[in-house]
Design a protein around this motif. Structure first.
Motif, short mmCIF file in Angstrom:
data_model
loop_
_atom_site.label_atom_id
_atom_site.label_comp_id
_atom_site.label_asym_id
_atom_site.label_seq_id
_atom_site.Cartn_x
_atom_site.Cartn_y
_atom_site.Cartn_z
N SER A 73 0.81 -1.22 0.00
CA SER A 73 0.00 0.00 0.00
C SER A 73 0.84 1.26 0.00
O SER A 73 2.01 1.28 0.39
N VAL A 95 0.19 5.46 1.20
CA VAL A 95 -0.67 6.39 1.93
C VAL A 95 -0.25 7.81 1.59
O VAL A 95 0.95 8.12 1.55
N SER A 123 -6.82 12.50 3.51
CA SER A 123 -5.96 11.33 3.38
C SER A 123 -6.57 10.36 2.38
O SER A 123 -7.78 10.36 2.14
N ALA A 163 -5.60 6.14 0.69
CA ALA A 163 -4.74 4.96 0.61
C ALA A 163 -5.10 4.16 -0.63
O ALA A 163 -6.27 4.07 -1.00
N SER A 217 -6.61 -1.30 1.11
CA SER A 217 -6.76 0.15 1.17
C SER A 217 -8.00 0.59 1.94
O SER A 217 -8.00 1.66 2.55
N GLY A 275 -7.60 3.20 4.83
CA GLY A 275 -8.27 4.48 4.66
C GLY A 275 -9.21 4.80 5.79
O GLY A 275 -9.30 5.96 6.24
N LEU A 307 -7.17 5.96 8.78
CA LEU A 307 -6.67 7.32 8.59
C LEU A 307 -7.78 8.36 8.78
O LEU A 307 -7.57 9.41 9.39
N ALA A 365 0.73 7.51 9.47
CA ALA A 365 0.76 6.78 8.22
C ALA A 365 1.39 5.40 8.40
O ALA A 365 0.90 4.40 7.84
#
Length: 266
Positions: A29, A31, A152, A154, A159, A163, A166, A183
């Motif tokens: 991933s 970010v 943010s 991802a 993800s 996400g 975040l 992150a």
């Protein structure tokens, strides 16, 4: 002569989309998140030469997941577009939105073409502005659509879970170190086997720093600087204020009762 199998256009496009999504999900991933002084890019990438995050132009950076040869070709094309446009017109005419439109046209054409497989990539194009309200972050999936992101985002791997983590914790006023640690914590959750702890050697980190005095705002965080930012700062607590004793008898009673001295933490 045998009759070829018929596949409806809807089914064909659904199969191509599923093929691309599976390829993207196999990658580690990336970010991207905003912090007080700019935009940060954090990727799980132990390679020091095969970059997932790169500079495109003065205020614009690029991040990608998926097949390296495919998104590297797109990156090179983006650099050529930005250089040509900046030379022909003005450097300020090179924008993340214009670059995202170019990438969207390329990805959309490849995705809808029956003669070749879709690209197994997902891109992020970001531009840092003079103020936070002017920052731009665009996510481009495999089919060439454009998603305007805020705060943010991802891509790759798990993800959705990253996400969500975040979104619950990202703040507009985060410092560089706070944004980096958030992150990394989010990337450590990209697994079905519990949380991982990622080290500086496993990360690729870069920022678009609006406070940088140069025209080019892109900067990589490497080595000891990155390791120092990853360290959790020690919690500070103010010492309790000492109440002056009225006489020796009150001092003795305080000692007997086990009350905190002047060096105790609140």
């Amino acid at each position: 002569m045998s009759t070829p199998f018929y596949v409806s256009p809807q089914q064909a496009m659904a199969d191509r989309a599923e093929y691309a999504r599976k390829g993207i999900a196999r990658g580690r991933s990336v970010v991207v998140l905003q912090y007080a002084d700019g935009i940060m890019f954090v990727a799980e990438n132990p390679s020091r030469s095969l970059h997932k995050v790169s500079e495109i132009y003065d205020r614009i950076a690029f991040a990608a997941v998926g097949k390296y040869n495919e998104f590297e070709n797109l990156r090179i094309g983006g650099v050529r577009y930005a250089d040509l446009r900046g030379y022909t017109y003005h450097r300020e005419d090179v924008t993340a939105r214009g670059l995202a439109n170019v990438y969207a046209q390329t990805l959309g054409t490849i995705f809808s073409s029956a003669g070749e497989k879709p690209y197994e990539v997902e891109l992020i194009v970001a531009e840092v502005g003079a103020e936070r309200a002017e920052d731009q972050i665009y996510r481009l999936p495999h089919d060439g659509s454009i998603v305007d992101e805020h705060g943010s985002v991802a891509v790759g791997g798990n993800s959705d879970q990253i996400g969500s983590y975040l979104d619950q914790r990202q703040r507009d006023d985060m410092t560089l170190g706070e944004a980096l640690r958030l992150a990394v914590e989010a990337l450590g959750r990209d697994t079905g086997n519990g949380e991982r702890t990622l080290t500086a050697d496993q990360l690729e980190v870069a920022v678009l720093d609006r406070t940088r005095g140069q025209q080019r705002k892109f900067k990589r965080l490497l080595g000891t600087h990155l390791a120092r930012l990853l360290e959790q700062p020690p919690a500070t607590s103010a010492p309790a204020a000492k109440t002056p004793a009225s006489d020796d008898a009150s001092d003795a009673s305080d000692d007997a009762s086990g009350s905190s001295g002047p060096g105790a933490e609140a």
